[in-house]
Every structure is written in C-alpha cells, then in structure tokens.
Scaffold this active site. Structure first.
Site, short mmCIF file in Angstrom:
data_model
loop_
_atom_site.label_atom_id
_atom_site.label_comp_id
_atom_site.label_asym_id
_atom_site.label_seq_id
_atom_site.Cartn_x
_atom_site.Cartn_y
_atom_site.Cartn_z
N ASP A 144 0.62 -1.42 -0.10
CA ASP A 144 -0.19 -0.04 0.57
C ASP A 144 0.92 1.10 -0.19
O ASP A 144 1.86 1.27 -0.07
CB ASP A 144 -0.95 0.46 0.94
CG ASP A 144 -2.10 0.91 0.80
OD1 ASP A 144 -2.06 2.06 0.48
OD2 ASP A 144 -3.58 0.04 0.55
N HIS A 165 1.88 1.98 -3.10
CA HIS A 165 0.92 2.40 -3.64
C HIS A 165 1.40 3.87 -3.85
O HIS A 165 0.58 5.17 -3.64
CB HIS A 165 -0.59 2.38 -3.24
CG HIS A 165 -1.39 1.06 -3.72
ND1 HIS A 165 -2.79 0.38 -2.82
CD2 HIS A 165 -1.20 0.17 -3.87
CE1 HIS A 165 -2.60 -0.54 -2.91
NE2 HIS A 165 -1.68 -0.93 -3.37
#
Length: 409
Positions: free
Chosen positions: A224, A247
């Site tokens: 993430d 991410h």
C-alpha cells in the site's frame, strides 16, 4: 541511605521476576536495564523496564526475542533510550488482539504498541516483527478482521526511530498520531505474504495530526502507500526512500468524513525511487454526497525515479467515488501550490500510454499546479507518452505536454 538500599533491593527482586537484568552502562554513566526472553509473555517486563526511572537505557540484546502477547502502552515515557538489538515479536493471537488492541476511530484502526511522551530514542539495529501472515490469511477470509498497527507514535514530542528492521506488519506499519518533531531514519520495512493471500493496506508510514516529521534514508517493500500524509499532517520531509510494490507517496486520502476539515500543508518528498508500484507521486481526495472538506497546500514531489509504475503522477479528486456522484457532488478538498518536478522513468502500461493524470473537480478546486521536467515513458508498444488533465490550469516547462485540459461541471 538504608531506605535507598531497600528500594534498590526490591527493584532487583522485581526485575529478576520479570526477566529484567539491572546493569550498569559505563558509557552513559547511568543505570541501564537489559531484557531477556522469559518463555512466556514478555510485555510486562518490557513495560516495567521502560517505566523504571533508573533505566535510562532499556536493551533487548542481540539474539534475544521478546514475545509480546499483551498490548504495550508506553505513553508518558520521558528521556528514554530503547535499544532493540534483538527482536520484538508480536504473538499472532488474532482473537486476543481483536479484543484488546488500542482502538482509533480514524479509519477504524487498532494498534499493538503505543509509544509516547518526550525525548525518546528507539534504535539498535534489531527487528520489530508483527507476525502479519496470520492476519493476511484471516483478512482474506473475513474482511472485518482487525489488523493492528505495528508501531504507533502517539502524543509524542522529540522522538527518533532509527536503524530498525520492521517486518510482517499486519496492516499499517508506522502510525504517527498527534506527534511533534518525530524522525525516522534508516528504517527497512518488509510486509510480504508467503501465501496466496496478499499483504493488504500495509502502509509504511501514516502521518496524522502531526507536525515536523522527517522520514529519511529508508527502504520499503509493501502492498500500500509507501508514505501517506493523512489529515492535519504539516511540515513533513520525506527524503531518500526506496519504495517497491507500493501505492506511492500519497497526500490523503482527505475529505472522507462529513463535518471535518482536513489540512495537509508544507510537504516535501524528494529523492524517491519507486518500483513496481500502483502510483508514484499522488494526491487523493474524496468527493460525493456527505463527505468532508479540506485544503492541500504547498506540496512538492521532486526527484522521483520510477520503474514499472501504473500511475506515475496523479491528482485524483474523485477518490473512491463513482463518476456520477463525483459530477453531482465535487470534492470539497481544495488543492493549491503543488509542484511535480524532475519525475523520470517508466510506467507499467496499465494505463496504456498515459503516464500522468491530473483530475480535479471543477470551479477552481485545483490552483497553481506546476509540472516541470516530467520525463516518463510507457512501454514501447503503446507509443509516445500521453498526459491527461481535467479542470486545472498548469504551469511549468512540462505543462505543454498535457495540452488543453478538459473542463467539466
């Protein structure tokens, strides 16, 4: 004098019972405390050593693994050096932690360990092991499973965390909540599943309601955000990071909660290496009915070298919002004074030729957005790089790459 001796004797007996060895640290000229593994829950001994005023330095020696089977509340700690040379390992008792981890209303988070107070150094070259695989597998089966944060810096001032390996975080790895003058340096993070179930939401750092935070010289492998600037993160420097599988370096998400006003101001992310990632440099804000509002201001992303990144440069003011709702209820989070500078490398081709997407809500919600020296290429089969923009006027020497931005609303 006799009373002092009695107190020391009592502490020595108590320390021995808890697995704490009282010792002298001649290099500091003060008393120190060294922990040993007990073969049972080592949380009480760890807590007792940190709370003991005579233990200015608490040491987990190399080769020692402490088993953390109950929550660690170290708020109110002052003038303490915690030297983790060995390993602090969380016991993966999912049922215990579901009932006993420290809860936070923000995004329904829970935590194993709260470290707070003033003048704290956590270092030593050792490892914090969150035993995350149990939670990766459980979450795949039950998405309501609570997954605790590995380390939470909570209501703290002047804290440094450095030279630490952090592995197997069940969800977020570091959460800075209501902190001031917080520094992370030379941290290695790895949150990787060994089963078919992915390690999800394993943000490297989440900064929330905190000011003057530095994150530097660190490596992250996760699933993430590498770093996320949550609501009311101000004056943050992120420098010299390597992020793999993440991410991105992300402002937000912001504006999620009705009635709340989120601010992220004065952020510099510089010298970032981003590989095999979903995003590179990103700003994300909610839109839709009943969301909150906010301001993103004075944000600089510079010196990003990206490799195989789906979305190398992103502004998304419709985050987690479908197209119709976003059109009817534009974002109330205003974005201004943003610089994307010296961004180079390659996209993955997931968006075909598009390597940068700056998608703003209408009516001037994005202002003074600057793009300079953007040199990112897609895989050759997609041809020349394409750049998209919506509801924004761009400045900078790369503005011409975007052409005329689409206008909606």
């Amino acid at each position: 004098m006799r009373l002092t001796g009695t107190i020391v004797l009592i502490w020595s007996f108590a320390a021995a019972a808890l697995g704490v060895a009282a010792s002298s640290d001649p290099t500091l000229g003060v008393a120190g405390c060294t922990l040993s593994a007990s073969g049972r829950d080592d949380s009480p001994a760890f807590l007792a050593a940190v709370a003991e005023m005579s233990c200015s330095t608490v040491t987990v020696p190399s080769g020692t693994t402490l088993s953390i089977q109950s929550k660690l509340n170290m708020t109110g700690t002052f003038d303490k050096h915690i030297s983790v040379q060995g390993t602090i390992k969380i016991n993966p008792d999912i049922d215990y932690w579901a009932d006993n981890a420290f809860p936070f209303d923000f995004q329904d988070q829970v935590a194993f360990w709260l470290l707070g107070g003033r003048n704290i150094l956590l270092d030593g070259g050792g490892t914090l092991d969150g035993s995350g695989q149990a939670w990766y597998d459980a979450f795949a089966e039950h998405s309501s499973t609570l997954r605790p944060i590995l380390l939470t810096i909570f209501q703290a001032t002047n804290v440094t965390v450095q030279n630490i390996h952090m592995i197997n975080g069940p969800e977020w790895v570091n959460f800075v909540n209501e902190g001031q003058d917080i520094t992370f340096r030379n941290i290695s993070i790895s949150a990787v599943s060994t089963s078919k179930h992915a390690a999800k939401n394993t943000d490297g750092w989440d900064i929330f309601r905190s000011d003057s935070v530095v994150i530097a010289d660190s490596d992250v492998i996760n699933g993430d955000d590498c770093v996320s600037f949550k609501p009311n993160a101000t004056n943050v420097l992120v420098s010299n990071l390597s992020c793999n599988g993440s991410h991105g370096i992300s402002v937000g998400s912001l504006g999620q909660y009705a009635g709340e006003y989120d601010i992220v101001q004065n952020v510099l992310a510089t010298n970032i290496r981003m590989s095999n990632a979903q995003n590179g440099a990103r700003i994300k804000a909610w839109a839709g009915k009943g969301v909150g509002a906010g301001l993103v201001q004075n944000i600089t992303f510079e010196g990003f070298v990206e490799s195989n990144v789906d979305n190398p440069v992103v502004i998304d003011q419709c985050y987690m919002t479908d197209e119709d709702a976003c059109a009817e209820y534009p974002s109330n989070t205003y974005i201004r004074d943003v610089w994307f500078t010296n961004v180079s490398g390659t996209s993955s081709g997931k968006e075909k030729a598009v390597v940068a997407s700056l998608s703003c809500s209408p009516d001037g919600r994005c202002n003074n957005i600057n793009v300079n020296r953007i040199d990112v290429t897609p895989p050759s089969k997609y041809g020349a790089a394409q750049f998209s923009c919506q509801n924004v006027e761009l400045s900078g020497d790369s503005a011409s790459l975007f052409g005329t931005c689409e206008t909606t609303g």
